[in-house]
Design a protein around this motif. Sequence first.
Motif, short mmCIF file in Angstrom:
data_model
loop_
_atom_site.label_atom_id
_atom_site.label_comp_id
_atom_site.label_asym_id
_atom_site.label_seq_id
_atom_site.Cartn_x
_atom_site.Cartn_y
_atom_site.Cartn_z
N ASN A 187 42.51 37.02 29.07
CA ASN A 187 41.07 36.82 29.04
C ASN A 187 40.82 35.31 29.14
O ASN A 187 41.76 34.53 29.31
CB ASN A 187 40.45 37.44 27.78
N LYS A 234 40.69 38.17 33.29
CA LYS A 234 39.61 39.06 32.85
C LYS A 234 38.42 38.22 32.39
O LYS A 234 38.58 37.24 31.69
CB LYS A 234 40.09 39.95 31.71
N ASP A 237 36.30 39.56 37.17
CA ASP A 237 37.76 39.62 37.10
C ASP A 237 38.34 39.08 38.40
O ASP A 237 37.84 39.37 39.48
CB ASP A 237 38.25 41.06 36.90
N THR A 286 47.70 39.35 32.19
CA THR A 286 46.31 39.81 32.15
C THR A 286 45.51 39.05 31.08
O THR A 286 45.03 39.65 30.12
CB THR A 286 46.25 41.33 31.89
#
Length: 115
Positions: free
Chosen positions: A63, A88, A92, A61
């Motif tokens: 960024n 993200k 997303d 996950t």
Amino acid sequence: LILGPGLGRCPLVLEATARIIRHAQHELGLPLVMDADALFMLTQPQYAGSLLTNESLVVLTPNVVEWKRLEQTEGLVLPERTCWIVEKGAVDTIRPANVSSSSSDKNPVGMACNE
């Protein structure tokens, strides 16, 4: 097994975490969700090419900054059959690891959420 936030970057902690990940995948078949410092760990040479396997589901996950760091990691190997990326950002994006981020909007498997 969720790993990452608050983990820190101490080499002893990262090595202990790597042992936990290997046990979780090889012995228990547990799905993994990796964020923050667990993603940083994947950028380190001793873990980039061999830590993750196809033995259990893996969800990364990152960024924007974490994803760029992962993309630039030499020798990074992500399980093709069992790894998903949740990028993200302003929008997303969810896609399999074997689909590049630039082609995910053309791929019916990739999904986006901009809410």
